[in-house]
Write a protein that holds these residues in place. Structure first.
Motif, PDB file in Angstrom:
ATOM      1  N   ALA A   1      46.692  56.673  46.997  1.00  0.00           N
ATOM      2  CA  ALA A   1      45.759  57.741  46.634  1.00  0.00           C
ATOM      3  C   ALA A   1      45.662  57.872  45.115  1.00  0.00           C
ATOM      4  O   ALA A   1      44.598  58.182  44.570  1.00  0.00           O
ATOM      5  CB  ALA A   1      46.212  59.064  47.246  1.00  0.00           C
ATOM      6  N   LEU A   2      46.790  57.624  44.422  1.00  0.00           N
ATOM      7  CA  LEU A   2      46.833  57.819  42.969  1.00  0.00           C
ATOM      8  C   LEU A   2      46.143  56.692  42.210  1.00  0.00           C
ATOM      9  O   LEU A   2      45.495  56.922  41.191  1.00  0.00           O
ATOM     10  CB  LEU A   2      48.295  57.930  42.513  1.00  0.00           C
ATOM     11  N   PHE A   3      46.330  55.452  42.698  1.00  0.00           N
ATOM     12  CA  PHE A   3      45.726  54.297  42.024  1.00  0.00           C
ATOM     13  C   PHE A   3      44.619  53.741  42.914  1.00  0.00           C
ATOM     14  O   PHE A   3      44.849  52.865  43.734  1.00  0.00           O
ATOM     15  CB  PHE A   3      46.780  53.226  41.736  1.00  0.00           C
ATOM     16  N   GLN A   4      43.426  54.305  42.793  1.00  0.00           N
ATOM     17  CA  GLN A   4      42.290  53.914  43.635  1.00  0.00           C
ATOM     18  C   GLN A   4      41.750  52.553  43.209  1.00  0.00           C
ATOM     19  O   GLN A   4      41.800  52.200  42.028  1.00  0.00           O
ATOM     20  CB  GLN A   4      41.178  54.958  43.477  1.00  0.00           C
ATOM     21  N   PRO A   5      41.217  51.786  44.188  1.00  0.00           N
ATOM     22  CA  PRO A   5      40.614  50.489  43.863  1.00  0.00           C
ATOM     23  C   PRO A   5      39.496  50.620  42.814  1.00  0.00           C
ATOM     24  O   PRO A   5      39.533  49.947  41.790  1.00  0.00           O
ATOM     25  CB  PRO A   5      40.053  50.023  45.209  1.00  0.00           C
TER      26      PRO A   5
ATOM     27  N   PHE B   1      49.075  46.230  40.871  1.00  0.00           N
ATOM     28  CA  PHE B   1      47.793  45.590  41.181  1.00  0.00           C
ATOM     29  C   PHE B   1      46.619  46.459  40.730  1.00  0.00           C
ATOM     30  O   PHE B   1      45.767  46.006  39.969  1.00  0.00           O
ATOM     31  CB  PHE B   1      47.706  45.292  42.687  1.00  0.00           C
ATOM     32  N   PHE B   2      46.565  47.707  41.178  1.00  0.00           N
ATOM     33  CA  PHE B   2      45.404  48.558  40.896  1.00  0.00           C
ATOM     34  C   PHE B   2      45.546  49.343  39.594  1.00  0.00           C
ATOM     35  O   PHE B   2      44.556  49.694  38.976  1.00  0.00           O
ATOM     36  CB  PHE B   2      45.150  49.525  42.055  1.00  0.00           C
ATOM     37  N   GLY B   3      46.810  49.638  39.192  1.00  0.00           N
ATOM     38  CA  GLY B   3      47.017  50.378  37.949  1.00  0.00           C
ATOM     39  C   GLY B   3      46.907  49.449  36.748  1.00  0.00           C
ATOM     40  O   GLY B   3      46.076  49.637  35.872  1.00  0.00           O
TER      41      GLY B   3
ATOM     42  N   MET C   1      46.978  40.771  38.833  1.00  0.00           N
ATOM     43  CA  MET C   1      46.899  40.126  40.149  1.00  0.00           C
ATOM     44  C   MET C   1      48.051  39.147  40.355  1.00  0.00           C
ATOM     45  O   MET C   1      48.559  39.005  41.458  1.00  0.00           O
ATOM     46  CB  MET C   1      45.543  39.445  40.306  1.00  0.00           C
ATOM     47  N   GLY C   2      48.475  38.457  39.278  1.00  0.00           N
ATOM     48  CA  GLY C   2      49.628  37.554  39.370  1.00  0.00           C
ATOM     49  C   GLY C   2      50.922  38.337  39.540  1.00  0.00           C
ATOM     50  O   GLY C   2      51.777  37.977  40.351  1.00  0.00           O
ATOM     51  N   GLY C   3      51.054  39.436  38.789  1.00  0.00           N
ATOM     52  CA  GLY C   3      52.233  40.302  38.921  1.00  0.00           C
ATOM     53  C   GLY C   3      52.298  40.903  40.314  1.00  0.00           C
ATOM     54  O   GLY C   3      53.377  40.985  40.922  1.00  0.00           O
ATOM     55  N   GLY C   4      51.136  41.323  40.838  1.00  0.00           N
ATOM     56  CA  GLY C   4      51.073  41.857  42.197  1.00  0.00           C
ATOM     57  C   GLY C   4      51.535  40.823  43.211  1.00  0.00           C
ATOM     58  O   GLY C   4      52.245  41.151  44.169  1.00  0.00           O
ATOM     59  N   MET C   5      51.152  39.554  42.968  1.00  0.00           N
ATOM     60  CA  MET C   5      51.554  38.459  43.870  1.00  0.00           C
ATOM     61  C   MET C   5      53.078  38.329  43.918  1.00  0.00           C
ATOM     62  O   MET C   5      53.666  38.202  44.997  1.00  0.00           O
ATOM     63  CB  MET C   5      50.917  37.155  43.357  1.00  0.00           C
ATOM     64  N   LEU C   6      53.701  38.385  42.723  1.00  0.00           N
ATOM     65  CA  LEU C   6      55.165  38.332  42.640  1.00  0.00           C
ATOM     66  C   LEU C   6      55.810  39.460  43.454  1.00  0.00           C
ATOM     67  O   LEU C   6      56.745  39.238  44.229  1.00  0.00           O
ATOM     68  CB  LEU C   6      55.588  38.497  41.177  1.00  0.00           C
TER      69      LEU C   6
ATOM     70  N   VAL D   1      42.243  36.842  46.142  1.00  0.00           N
ATOM     71  CA  VAL D   1      41.516  37.572  45.093  1.00  0.00           C
ATOM     72  C   VAL D   1      41.962  37.086  43.717  1.00  0.00           C
ATOM     73  O   VAL D   1      41.153  36.927  42.805  1.00  0.00           O
ATOM     74  CB  VAL D   1      41.741  39.102  45.257  1.00  0.00           C
ATOM     75  N   TRP D   2      43.255  36.827  43.590  1.00  0.00           N
ATOM     76  CA  TRP D   2      43.815  36.353  42.316  1.00  0.00           C
ATOM     77  C   TRP D   2      43.194  35.011  41.944  1.00  0.00           C
ATOM     78  O   TRP D   2      42.706  34.822  40.812  1.00  0.00           O
ATOM     79  CB  TRP D   2      45.332  36.246  42.461  1.00  0.00           C
ATOM     80  N   ARG D   3      43.164  34.040  42.885  1.00  0.00           N
ATOM     81  CA  ARG D   3      42.653  32.704  42.586  1.00  0.00           C
ATOM     82  C   ARG D   3      41.162  32.707  42.308  1.00  0.00           C
ATOM     83  O   ARG D   3      40.656  31.893  41.536  1.00  0.00           O
ATOM     84  CB  ARG D   3      42.961  31.727  43.730  1.00  0.00           C
ATOM     85  N   ARG D   4      40.423  33.627  42.969  1.00  0.00           N
ATOM     86  CA  ARG D   4      38.978  33.656  42.776  1.00  0.00           C
ATOM     87  C   ARG D   4      38.558  34.335  41.485  1.00  0.00           C
ATOM     88  O   ARG D   4      37.429  34.171  41.028  1.00  0.00           O
ATOM     89  CB  ARG D   4      38.316  34.424  43.938  1.00  0.00           C
TER      90      ARG D   4
END
Lengths: 157, 157
Positions: free
Chosen positions: B21-25, B89-91, B95-100, B144-147
């Motif tokens: 809720a805090l970090f919306q897309p 990821f959203f904050g 995208m790479g960090g999110g993957m980790l 999403v990261w690769r694209r």
């Protein structure tokens, strides 16, 4: 102490603590009006790393003790709240939201400490500096919020 | 099941889930190129809320079983990583960090599920949809990261 258990809990703490590296205070925090007793920036990572060693040690001692279910539940709660605070305060720059999170964190750390004391005295003692530091951090969050919030709730306006 | 234990674990899950809720897309996520199988936005909060009920139920069943120390350690690890993913990821839009983070989350959820199965079959089963959803989320993060990554690591240059 079971060292594999300690390392899993330490990884847990470092996952929470990685927010401190990811969401840096930066210019925004530097520009805020702060109380005179604000610790210098370098103190925070040193304090947190030391505390994380204590927290992981406490959990590794308490977890295998019979009847640790409640303690491990509030431990999970406090580590989620610990992970949450930095992104809310430094990421979203929500000082009031940070206050809410840190009050909930304080309560969950206090309850975990009390439950740890019932399971293992050293585990309880290892949580004392953590509760102390969260108390300071909560006071700092409050002081910074009241000094810099553009629309204080209890304005004498 | 011990309902107070369930409620503490549910509060833990909701602390982790509050990041959604805090970090919306927002516009950034909408503007990303996404695979055809990306679930619509409304699916995510519904899926997560359902999963959080399962996760809290699983933990409330597993925690009081003798020998749950490792399971509760990896449970704490996965909830910290779960709390961490959304702000990264959203904050930070990393995208790479999110993957980790999500790969570490997947491993910790898989290990927790395996340990839960040893303690209580229903607790293990309640973690199966969670692992399934994190698998989808990890695949989506990767796609999403690769694209969209301006400098893919394995670029064919």
């Amino acid at each position: 102490m079971d060292w594999i258990l300690f390392l899993i809990f330490l990884a847990t703490c470092l996952a929470a603590g990685s927010t401190g590296a990811l969401f840096q205070p930066g210019d925004w925090y530097r520009s805020l009006e702060k109380p005179r007793w604000t610790p210098p920036d370098w103190v925070f990572p040193v304090a947190w790393f030391t505390l994380y060693l204590c927290i992981a040690g406490a959990a590794a001692r308490a977890a295998p003790v019979e009847g640790s279910a409640y303690a491990m539940a509030t431990f999970a709660l406090q580590i989620a709240l610990n992970t949450l605070w930095t992104p809310v305060f430094f990421g979203l720059r929500k000082m009031g939201g940070g206050m809410l999170v840190i009050v909930a964190l304080w309560i969950s750390v206090a309850v975990t400490m009390a439950l740890f004391f019932q399971l293992d005295t050293l585990a309880g003692l290892l949580f004392v500096p953590y509760l102390g530091w969260v108390s300071i951090a909560a006071a700092l969050n409050y002081a910074v919020w009241r000094r810099n919030d553009p629309a204080p709730v209890a304005s004498s306006g």
